[in-house]
Design a protein around this motif. Structure first.
Motif, PDB file in Angstrom:
ATOM      1  N   HIS A 150       9.564 -31.672 -74.335  1.00 17.19           N
ATOM      2  CA  HIS A 150       8.668 -32.777 -74.630  1.00 17.19           C
ATOM      3  C   HIS A 150       8.069 -33.320 -73.335  1.00 17.19           C
ATOM      4  CE1 HIS A 150       7.515 -36.740 -76.500  1.00 17.19           C
ATOM      5  NE2 HIS A 150       7.049 -35.853 -77.335  1.00 17.19           N
ATOM      6  N   THR A 155      11.568 -38.846 -75.341  1.00 15.94           N
ATOM      7  CA  THR A 155      11.947 -38.806 -76.762  1.00 15.94           C
ATOM      8  C   THR A 155      11.883 -37.370 -77.273  1.00 15.94           C
ATOM      9  OG1 THR A 155       9.663 -39.174 -77.428  1.00 15.94           O
ATOM     10  CG2 THR A 155      11.069 -41.133 -77.253  1.00 15.94           C
ATOM     11  N   TYR A 190      10.395 -39.867 -83.739  1.00 15.82           N
ATOM     12  CA  TYR A 190      10.822 -39.522 -82.377  1.00 15.82           C
ATOM     13  C   TYR A 190      11.967 -40.455 -81.975  1.00 15.82           C
ATOM     14  CZ  TYR A 190       6.759 -36.582 -82.120  1.00 15.82           C
ATOM     15  OH  TYR A 190       5.836 -35.577 -82.358  1.00 15.82           O
ATOM     16  N   LEU A 191      13.023 -39.875 -81.431  1.00 13.43           N
ATOM     17  CA  LEU A 191      14.161 -40.690 -81.001  1.00 13.43           C
ATOM     18  C   LEU A 191      14.409 -40.465 -79.515  1.00 13.43           C
ATOM     19  CD1 LEU A 191      16.817 -40.188 -83.842  1.00 13.43           C
ATOM     20  CD2 LEU A 191      15.243 -42.090 -83.564  1.00 13.43           C
ATOM     21  N   ASP A 192      14.877 -41.514 -78.845  1.00 11.99           N
ATOM     22  CA  ASP A 192      15.242 -41.317 -77.446  1.00 11.99           C
ATOM     23  C   ASP A 192      16.671 -40.750 -77.371  1.00 11.99           C
ATOM     24  OD1 ASP A 192      16.928 -43.440 -77.916  1.00 11.99           O
ATOM     25  OD2 ASP A 192      15.768 -44.886 -76.783  1.00 11.99           O
ATOM     26  N   ALA A 196      19.401 -40.192 -80.189  1.00  6.72           N
ATOM     27  CA  ALA A 196      19.378 -38.811 -80.680  1.00  6.72           C
ATOM     28  C   ALA A 196      20.759 -38.142 -80.578  1.00  6.72           C
ATOM     29  CB  ALA A 196      18.343 -38.000 -79.904  1.00  6.72           C
TER      30      ALA A 196
END
Lengths: 289, 124
Positions: A150, A155, A190-192, A196
């Motif tokens: 990414h 994220t 989207y997760l950080d 995550a």
């Protein structure tokens, strides 16, 4: 440059690199549209030196004739400073990419160490514990791989992560005799890394549990994973259509590392946990991201 | 299928190489060598071709696994299984542009590596 040197010359002649036909067409289009044009240009001085200029051009009309008012401001210092920032940012991106790659490789080494250790273990059940640990490590390694891919390194696309994790776990349990299908709904979430990792580890436990316990003697089974985000609230639902069991009760008094991890990790993200066991087992986790 | 096939392992992480070697030997394969650089991989292939190469992308020295695969393609079309911690689109594209190659991602599960090796050896 003196007045004599400037009068009668075209502005474009002062550019270090004479603009291409395409660039000139863009300039003409901008002037025809708004009557103005702005750009950063590398100029050459009368003595052959170079400087970066901020070009601002406006077209005016005097008694039917068109003229251009041009202002060029020397922005060399600012331009150089911007270039330094850009270069530093690029360097930071390269370093971050390298770190995520390194972390993933280190996790592969840890996984390899467990694999090697497992070869010295004769007891089948003990060996399977090593495999479970390796799977947990893998669920974290995928996150670093996704972060590496990414462009912001901040994220991960959680849908893509779930698909990779499912594909990995499926390979581990391809000998259980049940064809397990997956329905995954997770759009544009989207997760950080902070969220995550616990979510990935919880998913790993829940999916593995479904493979191991939900479908005894069944030819087919279904696991659904649905993630939603309403504002800052993230919700993850994992359910199967298997035999079903009272996970609430099991989580209150965990008898396995998997259940202990689910409980601890849900607490880590300050999540609300809910489970049901009608027509299979369903697990809900929601928390503020 | 017969497991009496020769495999060359190219990996600079000693632990990962050791585990892969052990797993493949347990599954009945013969490991011709474990080397840690691309140039060693090319040299090994020039001496004697294995049936398959298991290779990482990032290796010791200047030559990457992808560079080594291109060099090896000059002398053989033998199957190459890349195992890598690097799965960005560009690397994937570069690998898939080489004929008879596949990719698996680290950390690699034993079952996965054996299945891929079996499949590659079956089609070749």
């Amino acid at each position: 440059m003196t007045e004599e040197q400037l009068v009668g010359r075209f502005g474009l002649d002062l550019h270090k690199n004479y603009p291409s036909e395409k660039e000139r067409a863009e300039m003409r289009l901008a002037i025809a549209g708004t009557g103005t044009y702005q750009s950063e240009v590398l100029y050459k001085t009368g003595k052959g030196n170079e400087f970066w200029g901020s070009l601002a051009l406006r077209e005016i009309s005097i008694r039917g004739s068109k003229f251009h008012i041009v202002r060029v401001t020397d922005i060399t210092a600012q331009h150089e400073s911007n270039e330094k920032v850009k270069s530093a940012l690029h360097e930071k991106e390269v370093l971050l990419a390298e770190i995520h790659h390194r972390v993933k490789n280190n996790l592969a080494v840890v996984s390899g160490l467990l694999g090697l250790q497992a070869t010295y273990v004769k007891d089948e059940q003990a060996r399977s514990l090593f495999e479970e640990s390796r799977s947990r490590i893998h669920s974290m390694a995928i996150i670093h791989d996704k972060l590496y891919q990414h462009e912001t390194f901040a994220t991960i696309d959680f849908s893509s992560y779930i698909n990779d994790l499912v594909s990995h776990i499926k390979k581990l349990y391809n000998n259980i005799g049940t064809k397990v299908s997956f329905e995954i709904v997770c759009n544009d979430i989207y997760l950080d890394i902070k969220n995550a990792v616990p979510c990935g580890l919880i998913l790993n436990e829940l999916i593995s549990n479904s493979f191991k316990h939900a479908f005894p003697g069944r030819e087919e089974g279904l696991v659904k994973i649905v993630c939603t985000r309403m504002g800052e609230r993230f919700t993850m639902m994992v359910s199967d259509d298997g035999v079903g069991y009272d996970m609430d009760k099991a989580l209150q008094n965990p008898t396995s590392l998997g259940l202990t991890l689910i409980s601890a990790l849900a607490g880590q993200v300050n999540g609300n946990l809910k489970t049901t066991f009608h027509q299979g087992t369903a697990f809900y986790l929601s928390f503020e991201v | 299928m017969s497991r009496q096939k020769n495999i060359l392992i190219v990996e600079d992480e000693a632990i990962v190489a050791m585990e892969s070697r052990l797993n493949l030997i347990s599954a009945g394969f013969n490991i011709t060598a474990v080397v840690s650089s691309g140039i060693e991989a090319v040299m090994m292939c020039e001496i004697e071709l294995p049936d398959l190469i298991l290779m990482d992308i990032k290796l010791k020295g200047e030559m990457t696994g992808i560079d080594a695969a291109h060099r090896i393609r000059r002398i053989s079309s033998l199957p190459i299984l890349f195992f890598t911690g690097n799965s960005d689109a560009r690397t994937r594209e570069q690998i898939l542009s080489i004929s008879n190659c596949r990719i698996i991602h680290k950390p690699v599960q034993t079952a996965e590596i054996l299945r891929e090796v079996d499949e590659l050896l079956t089609v070749n």
